[in-house]
Design a protein around this motif. Structure first.
Motif, short mmCIF file in Angstrom:
data_model
loop_
_atom_site.label_atom_id
_atom_site.label_comp_id
_atom_site.label_asym_id
_atom_site.label_seq_id
_atom_site.Cartn_x
_atom_site.Cartn_y
_atom_site.Cartn_z
N ALA A 66 15.00 -6.40 -4.86
CA ALA A 66 14.45 -5.45 -3.88
C ALA A 66 14.32 -4.07 -4.50
CB ALA A 66 15.32 -5.41 -2.64
N ALA A 67 15.32 -3.66 -5.28
CA ALA A 67 15.26 -2.36 -5.96
C ALA A 67 14.15 -2.35 -7.01
CB ALA A 67 16.61 -2.04 -6.59
N GLU A 68 14.03 -3.45 -7.73
CA GLU A 68 12.98 -3.56 -8.74
C GLU A 68 11.59 -3.51 -8.11
OE1 GLU A 68 11.71 -6.67 -12.26
OE2 GLU A 68 13.78 -6.68 -11.54
N LEU A 69 11.44 -4.16 -6.98
CA LEU A 69 10.16 -4.14 -6.26
C LEU A 69 9.84 -2.72 -5.81
CD1 LEU A 69 7.73 -5.55 -4.99
CD2 LEU A 69 9.19 -6.12 -3.03
N ALA A 70 10.81 -2.01 -5.27
CA ALA A 70 10.59 -0.63 -4.83
C ALA A 70 10.18 0.26 -6.01
CB ALA A 70 11.84 -0.08 -4.15
N ARG A 71 10.85 0.09 -7.16
CA ARG A 71 10.49 0.87 -8.36
C ARG A 71 9.06 0.56 -8.80
NH1 ARG A 71 15.79 -0.27 -9.77
NH2 ARG A 71 15.18 -2.09 -11.00
N TRP A 72 8.71 -0.72 -8.77
CA TRP A 72 7.36 -1.11 -9.18
C TRP A 72 6.32 -0.49 -8.25
CZ3 TRP A 72 3.28 -3.79 -7.04
CH2 TRP A 72 2.26 -4.16 -7.92
N LEU A 73 6.58 -0.52 -6.95
CA LEU A 73 5.65 0.06 -5.99
C LEU A 73 5.46 1.55 -6.23
CD1 LEU A 73 6.80 -1.82 -2.76
CD2 LEU A 73 4.57 -2.05 -3.89
N ARG A 74 6.56 2.27 -6.47
CA ARG A 74 6.45 3.70 -6.76
C ARG A 74 5.66 3.95 -8.03
NH1 ARG A 74 11.67 3.61 -4.82
NH2 ARG A 74 12.58 3.53 -6.91
N ALA A 75 5.92 3.17 -9.07
CA ALA A 75 5.23 3.34 -10.35
C ALA A 75 3.74 3.06 -10.22
CB ALA A 75 5.86 2.43 -11.41
N GLU A 76 3.38 2.14 -9.33
CA GLU A 76 1.98 1.78 -9.14
C GLU A 76 1.27 2.72 -8.16
OE1 GLU A 76 0.15 -0.75 -10.69
OE2 GLU A 76 1.92 -0.72 -12.00
N GLY A 77 2.01 3.68 -7.59
CA GLY A 77 1.41 4.61 -6.64
C GLY A 77 1.04 3.96 -5.32
N ALA A 78 1.90 3.06 -4.86
CA ALA A 78 1.65 2.34 -3.61
C ALA A 78 1.60 3.30 -2.43
CB ALA A 78 2.74 1.30 -3.38
N ASP A 111 7.70 2.56 2.54
CA ASP A 111 8.60 2.51 3.70
C ASP A 111 9.08 1.09 3.96
OD1 ASP A 111 8.29 5.24 4.05
OD2 ASP A 111 6.83 5.04 5.69
N ALA A 112 8.18 0.11 3.80
CA ALA A 112 8.56 -1.29 4.00
C ALA A 112 9.59 -1.71 2.95
CB ALA A 112 7.34 -2.19 3.93
N ALA A 113 9.42 -1.27 1.71
CA ALA A 113 10.38 -1.60 0.65
C ALA A 113 11.73 -0.95 0.94
CB ALA A 113 9.86 -1.13 -0.71
N ARG A 114 11.71 0.27 1.45
CA ARG A 114 12.96 0.96 1.81
C ARG A 114 13.66 0.25 2.96
NH1 ARG A 114 10.77 5.59 2.66
NH2 ARG A 114 10.72 6.10 0.46
N ALA A 115 12.89 -0.18 3.97
CA ALA A 115 13.46 -0.91 5.11
C ALA A 115 14.06 -2.24 4.66
CB ALA A 115 12.40 -1.13 6.18
N LEU A 116 13.37 -2.93 3.77
CA LEU A 116 13.84 -4.21 3.23
C LEU A 116 15.16 -4.03 2.51
CD1 LEU A 116 13.30 -7.22 2.40
CD2 LEU A 116 12.15 -6.28 0.40
#
Length: 108
Positions: A37-49, A55-60
């Motif tokens: 979950a942390a890795e997914l959130a980092r990837w989303l930030r790096a990709e400029g999601a 917010d969904a990644a943070r909630a997850l």
């Protein structure tokens, strides 16, 4: 074909595995799930999601963390909605989609 030679007491109590227990399969899924979950959130930030995906990644991640601290299962509706929001529009074979699918698999 191989042979396993056991020289212990086969008719009495045995101490097999860590502290006399036998565990088959993945053992630390909670820690692995939080790490993914942390890795997914980092990837989303790096990709400029979008903020919605972040917010969904943070909630997850928050739900997984709270569930672990409280010793309960994560709320499946929140997990499903978060993963759906995160994965909507992600390209097939992308890192983000692979991470989200693995999270979904671990969470059942």
């Amino acid at each position: 074909m191989s042979t396993y030679n056991f020289h212990g007491n086969v008719s009495g109590p045995n101490n097999i595995g860590d502290h006399g227990t036998i565990n088959i399969g993945q053992q630390d899924t909670a820690a692995q799930t939080l790490r993914l979950a942390a890795e997914l959130a980092r990837w989303l930030r790096a990709e400029g999601a979008s903020q919605e995906r972040l917010d969904a990644a943070r909630a997850l991640r928050g739900e997984l963390d709270r569930a672990g601290q409280e010793g309960r299962a994560a709320e499946p509706g929140l997990i499903r909605r978060s993963l759906e929001t995160i994965t909507l529009g992600l390209g097939a074979g992308s890192t983000g989609l692979a991470l989200a699918q693995e999270l979904g698999r671990l969470l059942g």
